[in-house]
Design an enzyme around this catalytic site. Structure first.
Site, PDB file in Angstrom:
ATOM      1  N   TYR A   2      -2.687  -0.964  10.174  1.00  0.00           N
ATOM      2  CA  TYR A   2      -2.641  -1.338   8.762  1.00  0.00           C
ATOM      3  C   TYR A   2      -1.322  -0.887   8.131  1.00  0.00           C
ATOM      4  O   TYR A   2      -0.647  -1.662   7.447  1.00  0.00           O
ATOM      5  CB  TYR A   2      -3.821  -0.712   8.018  1.00  0.00           C
ATOM      6  CG  TYR A   2      -3.888  -1.089   6.553  1.00  0.00           C
ATOM      7  CD1 TYR A   2      -4.385  -2.321   6.156  1.00  0.00           C
ATOM      8  CD2 TYR A   2      -3.451  -0.207   5.563  1.00  0.00           C
ATOM      9  CE1 TYR A   2      -4.440  -2.675   4.815  1.00  0.00           C
ATOM     10  CE2 TYR A   2      -3.499  -0.549   4.223  1.00  0.00           C
ATOM     11  CZ  TYR A   2      -3.997  -1.781   3.849  1.00  0.00           C
ATOM     12  OH  TYR A   2      -4.049  -2.129   2.526  1.00  0.00           O
ATOM     13  N   SER A  59       0.860  -1.190   0.000  1.00  0.00           N
ATOM     14  CA  SER A  59       0.000   0.000   0.000  1.00  0.00           C
ATOM     15  C   SER A  59       0.889   1.230   0.000  1.00  0.00           C
ATOM     16  O   SER A  59       2.082   1.143   0.334  1.00  0.00           O
ATOM     17  CB  SER A  59      -0.875  -0.018   1.266  1.00  0.00           C
ATOM     18  OG  SER A  59      -1.464   1.239   1.504  1.00  0.00           O
TER      19      SER A  59
END
Length: 245
Positions: free
Chosen positions: A166, A153
């Site tokens: 995350y 990400s």
């Protein structure tokens, strides 16, 4: 988008495992790989969704896929060992694995990250990937050329406020990918990660509920990179995090 011209049947005779295959990017990757000739192994936690993807693939006239129902949050090391043994027994070799499934958790200030959320995110995004890769690599080494692909990400290489668990999990993912790539640099296994970018998925919607979805890429839009890393055109490409858009 990633500039790659997809060739017809470029994944013929390849066996490719996809995690999170019932929805979003995983579903689209499964359909795309199947259209290009691969036999796909659909791994996910919701049987109904996996069966729907199975039906879509069969309707395409593509090779018949396999289904593995598994919840990464609760799976044990033995589950992954048994799964890899079954794959090795039934297909002999694994040419590709797209470790796509992830858990967002909650977007909170760092001091307010709940311990259980932290543990769940790390279990799904890091520990399950570690156990999956450990179990799958021996079978992947049976392939002439194999590709192991992790999912990262934009917050996996530059921390972002409130994305705590995350973001940290994706830093760990990139580190794991780099370690594996370096260890197997002289083998037939290559290992990379994909940063899909802003894509219209349920996870994205939960992170940005007010976002204008019409401005986002669709899962289908970002498939060129997903195909490139599974095709023989990416042989020699290893240890990198590549952007899909």
């Amino acid at each position: 988008m990633f500039d790659y011209q997809i060739k017809d049947n470029c994944l013929s005779n390849k066996n490719i495992l996809i995690t999170g295959a019932g929805d979003g990017i995983g579903r689209q990757a499964a359909l795309t790989y199947a259209k290009l000739g691969a036999t796909v192994i659909l791994l996910g936690k919701t049987v109904k969704k996996l069966e729907a993807v199975y039906d879509e693939i069969m309707a395409l006239g593509a090779p018949e896929p396999a289904i593995i129902p598994l919840d990464l949050k609760g799976a044990t090391k033995q589950n992954y060992v048994d799964m890899a043994a079954t794959i090795a027994e039934q297909v002999g070799q694994l040419d590709g694995a797209l470790l796509n499934a992830s858990m967002l958790g909650e977007l909170n200030p760092f001091t307010q990250i709940h311990e259980q959320i932290w543990q769940d995110v790390m279990q799904v995004n890091v520990t399950s990937q570690f156990l999956l890769a450990q179990a799958l690599i021996p079978t992947m080494l049976n392939a002439k050329n194999a590709s192991l692909v992790f999912t990262s990400s934009g917050v996996g290489n530059k921390g972002r406020a409130f994305w705590g668990a995350y973001s940290i999990s994706k830093f760990a993912t990139e580190g794991m990918m780099q370690v594996i790539a370096d260890e197997y640099d002289s083998s037939t296994l290559r290992c990379n990660a994909i940063n899909p970018g802003a894509t219209e998925t349920k996870m994205r919607a939960s992170a940005y509920p007010a976002e204008d979805k019409s401005k986002l890429a669709s899962p289908e839009d970002i498939m060129p990179l997903y195909v490139y890393l599974m095709s023989d055109d990416s042989i020699g490409e290893t240890g990198k995090t590549l952007k899909a858009q």
